[in-house]
Design a protein around this motif. Structure first.
Motif, PDB file in Angstrom:
ATOM      1  N   PRO A 140      -3.674 -32.306   0.442  1.00 53.78           N
ATOM      2  CA  PRO A 140      -3.592 -33.694   0.002  1.00 53.78           C
ATOM      3  C   PRO A 140      -2.548 -34.462   0.818  1.00 53.78           C
ATOM      4  O   PRO A 140      -1.533 -33.894   1.245  1.00 53.78           O
ATOM      5  CB  PRO A 140      -3.167 -33.591  -1.464  1.00 53.78           C
ATOM      6  CG  PRO A 140      -3.589 -32.214  -1.881  1.00 53.78           C
ATOM      7  CD  PRO A 140      -3.427 -31.363  -0.652  1.00 53.78           C
ATOM      8  N   ASP A 141      -2.779 -35.750   1.035  1.00 56.16           N
ATOM      9  CA  ASP A 141      -1.855 -36.571   1.826  1.00 56.16           C
ATOM     10  C   ASP A 141      -0.436 -36.541   1.281  1.00 56.16           C
ATOM     11  O   ASP A 141       0.521 -36.534   2.050  1.00 56.16           O
ATOM     12  CB  ASP A 141      -2.352 -38.017   1.905  1.00 56.16           C
ATOM     13  CG  ASP A 141      -3.568 -38.156   2.810  1.00 56.16           C
ATOM     14  OD1 ASP A 141      -3.772 -37.275   3.672  1.00 56.16           O
ATOM     15  OD2 ASP A 141      -4.312 -39.149   2.650  1.00 56.16           O
ATOM     16  N   THR A 142      -0.295 -36.522  -0.045  1.00 62.65           N
ATOM     17  CA  THR A 142       1.049 -36.512  -0.632  1.00 62.65           C
ATOM     18  C   THR A 142       1.814 -35.253  -0.225  1.00 62.65           C
ATOM     19  O   THR A 142       3.005 -35.312   0.068  1.00 62.65           O
ATOM     20  CB  THR A 142       0.983 -36.593  -2.169  1.00 62.65           C
ATOM     21  OG1 THR A 142       0.144 -35.534  -2.658  1.00 62.65           O
ATOM     22  CG2 THR A 142       0.449 -37.927  -2.637  1.00 62.65           C
ATOM     23  N   PRO A 186      -4.798 -31.357   8.646  1.00 64.73           N
ATOM     24  CA  PRO A 186      -5.345 -31.539   7.296  1.00 64.73           C
ATOM     25  C   PRO A 186      -5.765 -30.232   6.627  1.00 64.73           C
ATOM     26  O   PRO A 186      -5.853 -30.164   5.405  1.00 64.73           O
ATOM     27  CB  PRO A 186      -6.560 -32.440   7.527  1.00 64.73           C
ATOM     28  CG  PRO A 186      -6.227 -33.199   8.769  1.00 64.73           C
ATOM     29  CD  PRO A 186      -5.473 -32.214   9.631  1.00 64.73           C
ATOM     30  N   ARG A 207      -8.533 -29.116   1.741  1.00 64.29           N
ATOM     31  CA  ARG A 207      -7.652 -29.861   2.633  1.00 64.29           C
ATOM     32  C   ARG A 207      -6.325 -30.125   1.920  1.00 64.29           C
ATOM     33  O   ARG A 207      -6.267 -30.234   0.704  1.00 64.29           O
ATOM     34  CB  ARG A 207      -8.308 -31.174   3.032  1.00 64.29           C
ATOM     35  CG  ARG A 207      -9.560 -30.956   3.878  1.00 64.29           C
ATOM     36  CD  ARG A 207     -10.321 -32.246   4.106  1.00 64.29           C
ATOM     37  NE  ARG A 207      -9.702 -33.170   5.027  1.00 64.29           N
ATOM     38  CZ  ARG A 207      -9.764 -33.097   6.353  1.00 64.29           C
ATOM     39  NH1 ARG A 207     -10.439 -32.113   6.921  1.00 64.29           N
ATOM     40  NH2 ARG A 207      -9.183 -33.986   7.113  1.00 64.29           N
ATOM     41  N   ARG A 231       1.101 -33.363   2.512  1.00 59.98           N
ATOM     42  CA  ARG A 231       1.315 -33.434   3.972  1.00 59.98           C
ATOM     43  C   ARG A 231       2.534 -34.285   4.294  1.00 59.98           C
ATOM     44  O   ARG A 231       3.296 -33.961   5.205  1.00 59.98           O
ATOM     45  CB  ARG A 231       0.074 -33.971   4.683  1.00 59.98           C
ATOM     46  CG  ARG A 231      -1.016 -32.912   4.772  1.00 59.98           C
ATOM     47  CD  ARG A 231      -2.229 -33.340   5.544  1.00 59.98           C
ATOM     48  NE  ARG A 231      -1.890 -33.733   6.892  1.00 59.98           N
ATOM     49  CZ  ARG A 231      -2.532 -34.685   7.553  1.00 59.98           C
ATOM     50  NH1 ARG A 231      -3.518 -35.352   7.007  1.00 59.98           N
ATOM     51  NH2 ARG A 231      -2.199 -34.994   8.777  1.00 59.98           N
ATOM     52  N   ARG A 232       2.713 -35.382   3.561  1.00 60.98           N
ATOM     53  CA  ARG A 232       3.883 -36.248   3.808  1.00 60.98           C
ATOM     54  C   ARG A 232       5.190 -35.492   3.548  1.00 60.98           C
ATOM     55  O   ARG A 232       6.144 -35.615   4.291  1.00 60.98           O
ATOM     56  CB  ARG A 232       3.806 -37.514   2.958  1.00 60.98           C
ATOM     57  CG  ARG A 232       2.906 -38.577   3.551  1.00 60.98           C
ATOM     58  CD  ARG A 232       3.118 -39.929   2.896  1.00 60.98           C
ATOM     59  NE  ARG A 232       2.715 -39.954   1.501  1.00 60.98           N
ATOM     60  CZ  ARG A 232       1.478 -40.185   1.075  1.00 60.98           C
ATOM     61  NH1 ARG A 232       0.496 -40.396   1.927  1.00 60.98           N
ATOM     62  NH2 ARG A 232       1.212 -40.195  -0.218  1.00 60.98           N
TER      63      ARG A 232
END
Length: 130
Positions: free
Chosen positions: A121-123, A85, A119, A125-126
């Motif tokens: 962002p999840d988008t 993360p 951190r 990281r995907r």
């Protein structure tokens, strides 16, 4: 998955002896990282404009193994070693054919507005874990 990016050595990359100047390997792997990110569908200009996010190099551990020369055709390889993360750790190399000339372990972090660490962002990281 390992991303590959071709590089040709020009006069501007070398010293008077026709050998690639050591700092230029860092430029080569920067290009390789930029192309890797783009190949994953991330637009770094859009990230910065819309979210105020940029990637920054936090650490580079480099090994110079053999010299590259004027007019060599090289390949920069980039592979994600670990994505957390908070950071991206990459293995990068510069090759001439099958011969490894330079290797680096690179740690990237994500900076947000005001260039403060943030951190991933999840988008994003995907995209990076495709």
């Amino acid at each position: 998955m390992t991303h590959q990016h071709p590089i040709r050595v020009y006069y501007e990359d070398t010293d008077l002896g026709g050998i690639v100047y050591y700092a230029n390997y860092l430029r080569f792997i920067e290009r390789g990282r930029s192309e890797w990110v783009a190949s994953l569908g991330l637009d770094q200009r859009q990230m910065q404009a819309e979210q105020g996010l940029v990637f920054a190099v936090r650490r580079v551990e480099a090994d110079y193994l053999k010299p590259a020369h004027l007019w060599d055709d090289l390949t920069v390889t980039t592979a994600a070693a670990q994505i957390t993360p908070a950071r991206i750790e990459l293995d990068q190399a510069v090759l001439r054919g099958a011969q490894t000339l330079f290797t680096a372990k690179v740690t990237l972090v994500c900076l947000g507005p005001g260039h403060r660490p943030t951190r991933l962002p999840d988008t994003i990281r995907r995209h990076l874990t495709k």
